[in-house]
Enzyme design. Structure first.
Site, PDB file in Angstrom:
ATOM      1  N   ASN A  93       2.562   1.967  -4.693  1.00 42.50           N
ATOM      2  CA  ASN A  93       1.640   3.038  -4.316  1.00 42.50           C
ATOM      3  C   ASN A  93       1.473   2.987  -2.796  1.00 42.50           C
ATOM      4  O   ASN A  93       0.801   2.099  -2.284  1.00 42.50           O
ATOM      5  CB  ASN A  93       0.291   2.826  -5.030  1.00 42.50           C
ATOM      6  CG  ASN A  93      -0.762   3.825  -4.594  1.00 42.50           C
ATOM      7  OD1 ASN A  93      -0.456   4.794  -3.882  1.00 42.50           O
ATOM      8  ND2 ASN A  93      -1.993   3.605  -5.010  1.00 42.50           N
ATOM      9  N   TRP A  94       2.086   3.938  -2.129  1.00 42.38           N
ATOM     10  CA  TRP A  94       2.068   3.916  -0.657  1.00 42.38           C
ATOM     11  C   TRP A  94       0.730   4.389  -0.098  1.00 42.38           C
ATOM     12  O   TRP A  94       0.494   4.301   1.100  1.00 42.38           O
ATOM     13  CB  TRP A  94       3.189   4.799  -0.108  1.00 42.38           C
ATOM     14  CG  TRP A  94       4.575   4.321  -0.416  1.00 42.38           C
ATOM     15  CD1 TRP A  94       4.928   3.241  -1.179  1.00 42.38           C
ATOM     16  CD2 TRP A  94       5.810   4.914   0.033  1.00 42.38           C
ATOM     17  NE1 TRP A  94       6.296   3.127  -1.226  1.00 42.38           N
ATOM     18  CE2 TRP A  94       6.862   4.140  -0.493  1.00 42.38           C
ATOM     19  CE3 TRP A  94       6.120   6.023   0.821  1.00 42.38           C
ATOM     20  CZ2 TRP A  94       8.204   4.435  -0.251  1.00 42.38           C
ATOM     21  CZ3 TRP A  94       7.451   6.321   1.065  1.00 42.38           C
ATOM     22  CH2 TRP A  94       8.481   5.531   0.539  1.00 42.38           C
ATOM     23  N   LYS A  95      -0.111   4.958  -0.929  1.00 39.38           N
ATOM     24  CA  LYS A  95      -1.412   5.503  -0.489  1.00 39.38           C
ATOM     25  C   LYS A  95      -1.179   6.480   0.681  1.00 39.38           C
ATOM     26  O   LYS A  95      -0.150   7.147   0.710  1.00 39.38           O
ATOM     27  CB  LYS A  95      -2.385   4.372  -0.163  1.00 39.38           C
ATOM     28  CG  LYS A  95      -2.478   3.374  -1.337  1.00 39.38           C
ATOM     29  CD  LYS A  95      -3.602   2.417  -1.238  1.00 39.38           C
ATOM     30  CE  LYS A  95      -3.585   1.499  -2.464  1.00 39.38           C
ATOM     31  NZ  LYS A  95      -4.701   0.564  -2.480  1.00 39.38           N
ATOM     32  N   HIS A 127      -7.063   6.473  -9.955  1.00 41.33           N
ATOM     33  CA  HIS A 127      -7.055   5.285  -9.086  1.00 41.33           C
ATOM     34  C   HIS A 127      -8.475   5.022  -8.579  1.00 41.33           C
ATOM     35  O   HIS A 127      -9.244   5.964  -8.364  1.00 41.33           O
ATOM     36  CB  HIS A 127      -6.103   5.516  -7.904  1.00 41.33           C
ATOM     37  CG  HIS A 127      -5.863   4.269  -7.113  1.00 41.33           C
ATOM     38  ND1 HIS A 127      -6.750   3.817  -6.167  1.00 41.33           N
ATOM     39  CD2 HIS A 127      -4.860   3.355  -7.166  1.00 41.33           C
ATOM     40  CE1 HIS A 127      -6.287   2.678  -5.653  1.00 41.33           C
ATOM     41  NE2 HIS A 127      -5.142   2.380  -6.242  1.00 41.33           N
ATOM     42  N   GLU A 165      -9.603   4.366  -5.790  1.00 42.00           N
ATOM     43  CA  GLU A 165      -9.967   5.076  -4.549  1.00 42.00           C
ATOM     44  C   GLU A 165     -10.307   6.541  -4.856  1.00 42.00           C
ATOM     45  O   GLU A 165     -11.159   7.140  -4.191  1.00 42.00           O
ATOM     46  CB  GLU A 165      -8.817   4.944  -3.532  1.00 42.00           C
ATOM     47  CG  GLU A 165      -8.780   3.535  -2.962  1.00 42.00           C
ATOM     48  CD  GLU A 165      -7.402   2.998  -2.638  1.00 42.00           C
ATOM     49  OE1 GLU A 165      -6.453   3.783  -2.466  1.00 42.00           O
ATOM     50  OE2 GLU A 165      -7.274   1.751  -2.560  1.00 42.00           O
ATOM     51  N   GLU A 200      -6.592  -2.421 -12.431  1.00 41.71           N
ATOM     52  CA  GLU A 200      -6.763  -2.749 -11.021  1.00 41.71           C
ATOM     53  C   GLU A 200      -8.235  -3.067 -10.748  1.00 41.71           C
ATOM     54  O   GLU A 200      -9.038  -2.142 -10.551  1.00 41.71           O
ATOM     55  CB  GLU A 200      -6.336  -1.574 -10.140  1.00 41.71           C
ATOM     56  CG  GLU A 200      -4.877  -1.193 -10.297  1.00 41.71           C
ATOM     57  CD  GLU A 200      -4.345  -0.504  -9.035  1.00 41.71           C
ATOM     58  OE1 GLU A 200      -3.361  -0.990  -8.500  1.00 41.71           O
ATOM     59  OE2 GLU A 200      -4.933   0.493  -8.600  1.00 41.71           O
ATOM     60  N   GLY A 233      -6.442  -4.456  -1.892  1.00 39.84           N
ATOM     61  CA  GLY A 233      -6.381  -4.489  -0.432  1.00 39.84           C
ATOM     62  C   GLY A 233      -7.218  -5.589   0.199  1.00 39.84           C
ATOM     63  O   GLY A 233      -7.465  -5.572   1.394  1.00 39.84           O
ATOM     64  N   SER A 245      -3.607  -6.674  -4.689  1.00 37.54           N
ATOM     65  CA  SER A 245      -3.084  -7.742  -3.824  1.00 37.54           C
ATOM     66  C   SER A 245      -1.896  -8.485  -4.425  1.00 37.54           C
ATOM     67  O   SER A 245      -1.736  -9.687  -4.233  1.00 37.54           O
ATOM     68  CB  SER A 245      -4.203  -8.720  -3.433  1.00 37.54           C
ATOM     69  OG  SER A 245      -5.209  -8.032  -2.697  1.00 37.54           O
ATOM     70  N   GLY A 286       0.240  -2.067  -3.736  1.00 39.92           N
ATOM     71  CA  GLY A 286      -0.140  -1.247  -2.590  1.00 39.92           C
ATOM     72  C   GLY A 286       0.525  -1.754  -1.328  1.00 39.92           C
ATOM     73  O   GLY A 286       1.693  -1.479  -1.050  1.00 39.92           O
ATOM     74  N   GLY A 287      -0.211  -2.545  -0.535  1.00 39.55           N
ATOM     75  CA  GLY A 287       0.249  -2.999   0.775  1.00 39.55           C
ATOM     76  C   GLY A 287       1.653  -3.588   0.763  1.00 39.55           C
ATOM     77  O   GLY A 287       2.465  -3.295   1.659  1.00 39.55           O
TER      78      GLY A 287
END
Ligand code: 13P
Length: 254
Positions: free
Chosen positions: A9-11, A99, A101, A171, A177, A216, A237-238
């Protein structure tokens, strides 16, 4: 038998030009038959989907394309929104729905998330339904209650066939993150809880439904997470933004 799935997930990162390079670099790293045991998905921002699709189709890559969100309506007066049909025309296979967010920053609620899940299925794509508790909810002992609420509301009205192909991403919000990962035992226990919930409502379909862990995930912790019997993959993610790092996550068994 559920196929492993690792989704990036590149956000809100990467222009369409960045996306071309990221997909090409990732595909070089995945150029080994060993990787075929994993279904690899990337979720660029909307503006990069067309470029990523072009690279994937022109070079016949086995990377699948995902989106990060969508609206539930097919078209209409919804300024700024993107419909499921627009995504499926770009060869999008998966759409992340709900998600944390989206829930916590943009105020999405379960009823809308359920409409999105259904709309994604109706358009021939597969939703990745994200569920998970906040740090305070975990501290208050509410993890199962929150996860149950997200799962039951998100899957309301689905057929058994739909649940067989559904992907759920557990999640925990406090692990996203932050560098804090749930222990493999805690993550595995919640994912088993989700499969039991699914079995209670949808019977044998629960055995086919894939459950990912997200929060993470990195090359150093992915193997222990993947070893849990009810965890079928990761939503990253990251660590998905650098193709070398993401390829190391995907090759979790080494
Ligand atoms: P991080 O891997 O950066 O914690 O993000 C997880 C996530 O939210 C994936 O959807």
């Amino acid at each position: 038998m559920r196929k492993d799935m690792i989704a990036g997930n590149w956000k809100m990162n990467a222009t369409h030009l960045d996306a071309i390079q990221m997909v090409q670099k990732l595909s070089y790293r995945l150029n080994d038959p060993d990787y075929e045991r994993v279904e690899v998905v990337v979720h660029p921002p909307f503006t990069a989907l067309r470029s990523a699709q072009t690279v994937i189709e022109t070079d016949h890559l086995r990377i699948k394309l995902g989106a990060q969100n969508c609206h539930y309506a097919e078209s209409g007066a919804y300024t700024g929104e993107i419909s499921p049909g627009m995504l499926s025309k770009l060869s999008v296979s998966y759409v992340i729905v709900g998600h944390s967010e989206r829930r916590h920053v943009f105020g999405e609620v379960d009823a809308d998330i359920n409409r999105k899940v259904k709309a994604v299925f109706e358009t021939g794509m597969v939703p990745i339904l994200a569920v998970g508790e906040t740090e305070q909810e975990r501290a208050d002992g509410l993890t199962e209650e929150i996860v149950r609420g997200h799962f039951v509301a998100g899957t309301s009205g689905l057929t058994q066939d739909q649940v067989s192909s559904l992907v759920v991403a557990y999640e925990p919000v406090w692990a996203i993150g932050t560098g804090k990962t749930a222990t493999p035992e805690d993550a595995g226990a919640v994912c088993s809880f989700i499969r039991d919930l699914a079995a209670g409502s949808f019977g044998g379909s629960a055995d086919h439904m894939r459950i990912l862990y997200g929060g993470s995930v990195n090359p150093g912790n992915v193997a222990a997470i993947m070893a849990k019997k009810d965890i079928d993959g990761a939503l990253v993610g990251g660590a998905s933004l650098d193709p070398d790092t993401f390829a190391s996550v995907i090759r979790y068994w080494v």
